[in-house]
Design a protein around this motif. Structure first.
Motif, PDB file in Angstrom:
ATOM      1  N   ASN A 185       0.830  -1.207   0.000  1.00 38.50           N
ATOM      2  CA  ASN A 185       0.000   0.000   0.000  1.00 38.50           C
ATOM      3  C   ASN A 185       0.866   1.260   0.000  1.00 38.50           C
ATOM      4  N   ASP A 186       1.908   1.291   0.843  1.00 36.03           N
ATOM      5  CA  ASP A 186       2.818   2.442   0.895  1.00 36.03           C
ATOM      6  C   ASP A 186       3.540   2.628  -0.435  1.00 36.03           C
ATOM      7  N   SER A 187       3.954   1.533  -1.033  1.00 35.52           N
ATOM      8  CA  SER A 187       4.652   1.593  -2.319  1.00 35.52           C
ATOM      9  C   SER A 187       3.725   2.147  -3.407  1.00 35.52           C
ATOM     10  N   ARG A 188       2.458   1.725  -3.371  1.00 34.07           N
ATOM     11  CA  ARG A 188       1.482   2.209  -4.354  1.00 34.07           C
ATOM     12  C   ARG A 188       1.247   3.715  -4.168  1.00 34.07           C
ATOM     13  N   LYS A 189       1.119   4.161  -2.918  1.00 36.26           N
ATOM     14  CA  LYS A 189       0.913   5.591  -2.639  1.00 36.26           C
ATOM     15  C   LYS A 189       2.111   6.414  -3.085  1.00 36.26           C
ATOM     16  N   GLU A 190       3.316   5.884  -2.848  1.00 35.61           N
ATOM     17  CA  GLU A 190       4.538   6.566  -3.252  1.00 35.61           C
ATOM     18  C   GLU A 190       4.601   6.694  -4.775  1.00 35.61           C
ATOM     19  N   LEU A 191       4.207   5.651  -5.482  1.00 39.84           N
ATOM     20  CA  LEU A 191       4.188   5.676  -6.941  1.00 39.84           C
ATOM     21  C   LEU A 191       3.177   6.703  -7.452  1.00 39.84           C
ATOM     22  N   GLU A 192       1.991   6.738  -6.834  1.00 37.80           N
ATOM     23  CA  GLU A 192       0.970   7.716  -7.237  1.00 37.80           C
ATOM     24  C   GLU A 192       1.464   9.139  -7.010  1.00 37.80           C
ATOM     25  N   ALA A 193       2.103   9.394  -5.857  1.00 35.34           N
ATOM     26  CA  ALA A 193       2.627  10.726  -5.554  1.00 35.34           C
ATOM     27  C   ALA A 193       3.718  11.115  -6.553  1.00 35.34           C
ATOM     28  N   SER A 194       4.559  10.156  -6.918  1.00 28.18           N
ATOM     29  CA  SER A 194       5.626  10.423  -7.896  1.00 28.18           C
ATOM     30  C   SER A 194       5.043  10.741  -9.268  1.00 28.18           C
ATOM     31  N   ASN A 195       4.000  10.022  -9.671  1.00 25.48           N
ATOM     32  CA  ASN A 195       3.355  10.295 -10.958  1.00 25.48           C
ATOM     33  C   ASN A 195       2.711  11.677 -10.972  1.00 25.48           C
ATOM     34  N   LYS A 196       2.103  12.064  -9.855  1.00 26.96           N
ATOM     35  CA  LYS A 196       1.484  13.386  -9.749  1.00 26.96           C
ATOM     36  C   LYS A 196       2.556  14.476  -9.851  1.00 26.96           C
ATOM     37  N   LEU A 197       3.680  14.281  -9.167  1.00 26.75           N
ATOM     38  CA  LEU A 197       4.784  15.235  -9.218  1.00 26.75           C
ATOM     39  C   LEU A 197       5.373  15.305 -10.621  1.00 26.75           C
ATOM     40  N   LYS A 198       5.405  14.172 -11.305  1.00 25.13           N
ATOM     41  CA  LYS A 198       5.918  14.143 -12.678  1.00 25.13           C
ATOM     42  C   LYS A 198       5.072  15.043 -13.577  1.00 25.13           C
ATOM     43  N   GLU A 199       3.735  14.989 -13.391  1.00 27.29           N
ATOM     44  CA  GLU A 199       2.846  15.828 -14.193  1.00 27.29           C
ATOM     45  C   GLU A 199       3.135  17.310 -13.966  1.00 27.29           C
ATOM     46  N   GLU A 200       3.500  17.676 -12.723  1.00 25.71           N
ATOM     47  CA  GLU A 200       3.801  19.070 -12.413  1.00 25.71           C
ATOM     48  C   GLU A 200       5.135  19.516 -13.004  1.00 25.71           C
ATOM     49  N   ILE A 201       6.098  18.614 -13.063  1.00 29.90           N
ATOM     50  CA  ILE A 201       7.453  18.971 -13.485  1.00 29.90           C
ATOM     51  C   ILE A 201       7.716  18.726 -14.966  1.00 29.90           C
ATOM     52  N   ASN A 202       7.181  17.638 -15.504  1.00 30.05           N
ATOM     53  CA  ASN A 202       7.572  17.162 -16.826  1.00 30.05           C
ATOM     54  C   ASN A 202       7.484  18.244 -17.906  1.00 30.05           C
ATOM     55  N   ASN A 203       8.594  18.399 -18.632  1.00 28.56           N
ATOM     56  CA  ASN A 203       8.735  19.337 -19.750  1.00 28.56           C
ATOM     57  C   ASN A 203       8.505  20.801 -19.378  1.00 28.56           C
ATOM     58  N   LYS A 204       8.596  21.125 -18.072  1.00 29.55           N
ATOM     59  CA  LYS A 204       8.552  22.518 -17.643  1.00 29.55           C
ATOM     60  C   LYS A 204       9.930  23.121 -17.892  1.00 29.55           C
ATOM     61  N   LYS A 205       9.978  24.452 -17.943  1.00 29.95           N
ATOM     62  CA  LYS A 205      11.230  25.138 -18.233  1.00 29.95           C
ATOM     63  C   LYS A 205      11.577  26.072 -17.083  1.00 29.95           C
ATOM     64  N   ILE A 206      12.826  26.010 -16.641  1.00 32.66           N
ATOM     65  CA  ILE A 206      13.299  26.987 -15.673  1.00 32.66           C
ATOM     66  C   ILE A 206      14.460  27.741 -16.302  1.00 32.66           C
ATOM     67  N   VAL A 207      14.617  28.992 -15.896  1.00 32.19           N
ATOM     68  CA  VAL A 207      15.661  29.839 -16.448  1.00 32.19           C
ATOM     69  C   VAL A 207      16.659  30.171 -15.348  1.00 32.19           C
ATOM     70  N   LEU A 208      17.931  29.981 -15.654  1.00 33.73           N
ATOM     71  CA  LEU A 208      19.004  30.326 -14.724  1.00 33.73           C
ATOM     72  C   LEU A 208      19.883  31.377 -15.380  1.00 33.73           C
ATOM     73  N   GLU A 209      20.159  32.453 -14.658  1.00 37.47           N
ATOM     74  CA  GLU A 209      21.052  33.487 -15.169  1.00 37.47           C
ATOM     75  C   GLU A 209      22.344  33.424 -14.372  1.00 37.47           C
ATOM     76  N   VAL A 210      23.444  33.230 -15.088  1.00 33.06           N
ATOM     77  CA  VAL A 210      24.749  33.084 -14.436  1.00 33.06           C
ATOM     78  C   VAL A 210      25.801  33.889 -15.178  1.00 33.06           C
ATOM     79  N   LYS A 211      26.905  34.133 -14.502  1.00 35.77           N
ATOM     80  CA  LYS A 211      28.033  34.804 -15.149  1.00 35.77           C
ATOM     81  C   LYS A 211      28.717  33.799 -16.070  1.00 35.77           C
ATOM     82  N   ALA A 212      29.044  34.280 -17.258  1.00 42.60           N
ATOM     83  CA  ALA A 212      29.690  33.387 -18.228  1.00 42.60           C
ATOM     84  C   ALA A 212      30.708  34.165 -19.044  1.00 42.60           C
TER      85      ALA A 212
END
Length: 150
Positions: free
Chosen positions: A58-85
């Motif tokens: 049951n815990d493993s199933r809940k962990e998998l569901e939470a990971s899939n939900k987080l994947k939907e939030e993160i997947n193919n999103k873009k973040i921008v970092l500005e650094v000295k170069a």
């Protein structure tokens, strides 16, 4: 005569933790039980083991569901970092997991553990980079990082 026991830890040559095995009664009574390496496979102990295994599943199933939900939030999103170069497009130093996790937290409002990033998650060049985040042993998310020079 042999008896059935539930192992409480791995026992070399006998079996792994939470396995039900048959052993000689002398071995069980003189070694496994006194050393707290096993318990008798009574109905009560078998029910406890079954409940423990059900909870793990049951815990493993809940962990998998939470990971899939987080994947939907993160997947193919873009973040921008500005650094000295430098002029050649190389970043001074490198951008590591710590900086990436902080940027995800600020820009996407998602808190992640830096252990989820691969150890080679170091960015040394300007431009767009794909980063794979391992959220679960079965779930990976893809994040796009756009590195711009200041």
């Amino acid at each position: 005569m042999k008896v059935s026991v539930i192992l409480l830890e791995n026992v070399k040559g006998i079996g792994k933790k939470d396995e039900i095995v048959m052993v000689k009664d002398g071995y069980a009574n003189n070694f496994l039980f006194p050393q707290k390496k096993a318990v008798a496979a009574t109905n009560e102990n078998l029910n406890k083991l079954r409940q423990k295994n059900d909870k793990k599943v049951n815990d493993s199933r809940k962990e998998l569901e939470a990971s899939n939900k987080l994947k939907e939030e993160i997947n193919n999103k873009k973040i921008v970092l500005e650094v000295k170069a430098g002029d050649n497009g190389k970043v001074f130093g490198s951008i590591g997991p710590k900086e990436i996790i902080e940027a995800i937290k600020k820009q996407l409002n998602i808190k992640l553990d830096k252990k989820l990033l691969t150890s080679d998650a170091r960015i040394k060049d300007l431009g767009t980079h794909n980063l794979v985040i391992k959220l679960h042993k079965e779930v990976e998310a893809n994040l796009i990082i756009d590195v711009k020079g200041l």
